[in-house]
Design a protein around this motif. Structure first.
Motif, PDB file in Angstrom:
ATOM      1  N   PHE A  23      36.733  34.603  27.082  1.00  0.00           N
ATOM      2  CA  PHE A  23      36.230  33.820  27.761  1.00  0.00           C
ATOM      3  C   PHE A  23      36.900  32.589  27.367  1.00  0.00           C
ATOM      4  O   PHE A  23      36.836  31.883  28.774  1.00  0.00           O
ATOM      5  N   PHE A  40      38.467  29.689  30.545  1.00  0.00           N
ATOM      6  CA  PHE A  40      37.457  29.392  31.267  1.00  0.00           C
ATOM      7  C   PHE A  40      37.911  27.747  31.075  1.00  0.00           C
ATOM      8  O   PHE A  40      37.421  26.558  32.020  1.00  0.00           O
ATOM      9  N   SER A  85      35.276  37.906  32.810  1.00  0.00           N
ATOM     10  CA  SER A  85      34.746  37.292  31.894  1.00  0.00           C
ATOM     11  C   SER A  85      33.985  36.213  32.380  1.00  0.00           C
ATOM     12  O   SER A  85      32.298  36.071  32.282  1.00  0.00           O
ATOM     13  N   VAL A  86      34.761  34.978  32.752  1.00  0.00           N
ATOM     14  CA  VAL A  86      34.062  34.189  33.208  1.00  0.00           C
ATOM     15  C   VAL A  86      32.967  34.029  34.432  1.00  0.00           C
ATOM     16  O   VAL A  86      32.206  33.350  34.256  1.00  0.00           O
ATOM     17  N   PHE A 137      30.122  35.007  33.163  1.00  0.00           N
ATOM     18  CA  PHE A 137      29.328  33.334  33.296  1.00  0.00           C
ATOM     19  C   PHE A 137      28.911  32.355  33.795  1.00  0.00           C
ATOM     20  O   PHE A 137      27.400  31.786  33.186  1.00  0.00           O
ATOM     21  N   ASN A 138      29.530  32.502  34.748  1.00  0.00           N
ATOM     22  CA  ASN A 138      29.170  31.185  35.763  1.00  0.00           C
ATOM     23  C   ASN A 138      27.898  32.015  36.839  1.00  0.00           C
ATOM     24  O   ASN A 138      27.006  31.225  36.990  1.00  0.00           O
ATOM     25  N   ALA A 167      25.522  33.764  35.546  1.00  0.00           N
ATOM     26  CA  ALA A 167      24.368  34.233  34.650  1.00  0.00           C
ATOM     27  C   ALA A 167      23.726  32.515  35.390  1.00  0.00           C
ATOM     28  O   ALA A 167      22.747  33.033  34.605  1.00  0.00           O
ATOM     29  N   CYS A 206      27.500  43.269  34.106  1.00  0.00           N
ATOM     30  CA  CYS A 206      28.171  43.431  32.076  1.00  0.00           C
ATOM     31  C   CYS A 206      28.594  44.733  32.673  1.00  0.00           C
ATOM     32  O   CYS A 206      30.156  44.623  31.631  1.00  0.00           O
TER      33      CYS A 206
END
Length: 277
Positions: free
Chosen positions: A210, A214, A226-227, A230-231, A233, A248
């Protein structure tokens, strides 16, 4: 029960507890992914959804942007793993076939490098890539993935090369084959299961990365999954929690499937290499 059986029972009990520890979050994630928005608001009141639905998975998989993120993750992970294996082959072969001063120190040094957290590298890596104008480039991420995966690949390939009888290479040398020809035509084909195992493990490790993408990739279209998750979320609400859970699970499934389907080959290569001597 004998002492050995008590030991086995304790081992299996410990492994069962570890499996349960890691399985519970996945079970809760699956519970969220199967819920409707109305059931998400109920929180932990009902672990098994009253009206489970697969619509959340359909919504995620039908999003073109999500498929792009999956492709980016696959492209970067596979390319970085391939680079790690290519870089590791000559180093592993040298450590397997040649005796030189400090060989064990080199191997232990590679193992020590593998233990360094990417967090330690973030600031100097970003400044270096920025100075070289290599930010927002897939090749920069692939190069870092290859460097991070090479130490593990060296150890795995050394095990595979050690299991190949050196007499085969000596016979090829008598027939006039050079060292490079022997490596390309005899050693590498016989070590293909070890090479495949090193590639798979490096790819799975890259898939879960990540921090590296990132900080090196700023454009939305270049992000791996993965990135992107995250954004996503950071902008969700209670009404979209089930979509995040579904995303996920879809992102984790490839790595889990690889280990489940190929675990025998990976373990075999780790233990004995391609040919038992």
């Amino acid at each position: 029960m004998t002492g050995a059986r008590w030991g086995d029972a304790a081992t299996y009990a410990l492994l069962g507890m570890l499996a349960l520890f890691f399985a519970v979050p996945f079970a809760w994630l699956l519970s969220l992914a199967l819920r409707t928005p109305a059931e998400v608001y109920r929180g932990a009141a009902r672990f098994i959804p009253a009206e489970p639905t697969l619509a959340n998975f359909g919504a995620i998989l039908s999003d073109p942007a999500f498929l792009v993120y999956l492709w980016n993750g696959l492209k970067l992970s596979a390319s970085g793993a391939a680079l790690a294996v290519v870089l590791a082959i000559p180093a592993a072969y040298a450590c397997s076939r040649f005796d030189f001063r400090g060989k064990m120190a080199v191997l232990l040094g590679l193992l020590a490098v593998q233990m360094i957290s990417p967090l330690v590298l973030l600031v100097p890596l970003y400044r270096w890539m920025s100075a070289l104008d290599l930010l927002n480039r897939d090749l920069s991420v692939i190069a870092v993935y290859g460097a991070l995966g090479m130490p593990l690949a060296v150890w795995l390939l050394k095990v595979a090369f050690d299991a190949i009888p050196i007499e085969l290479e000596e016979a090829a040398s008598i027939d006039g084959a050079s060292r490079v020809q022997t490596l390309a035509r005899i050693t590498l084909p016989l070590a293909r299961s070890g090479i495949a195992s090193a590639f798979i493990l490096a790819m799975v490790m890259n898939w879960s990365q990540f921090l590296i993408p990132f900080i090196l990739l700023e454009r939305d279209a270049d992000w791996p999954i993965s990135v992107a998750i995250f954004n996503f979320a950071g902008s969700i609400s209670a009404s979209t929690t089930q979509l995040l859970a579904a995303a996920c699970l879809i992102a984790v499934l490839p790595a889990v499937a690889v280990f489940v389907l190929l675990q025998r080959m990976i373990v075999s290569a780790l233990i004995s290499g391609a040919v038992k001597g």
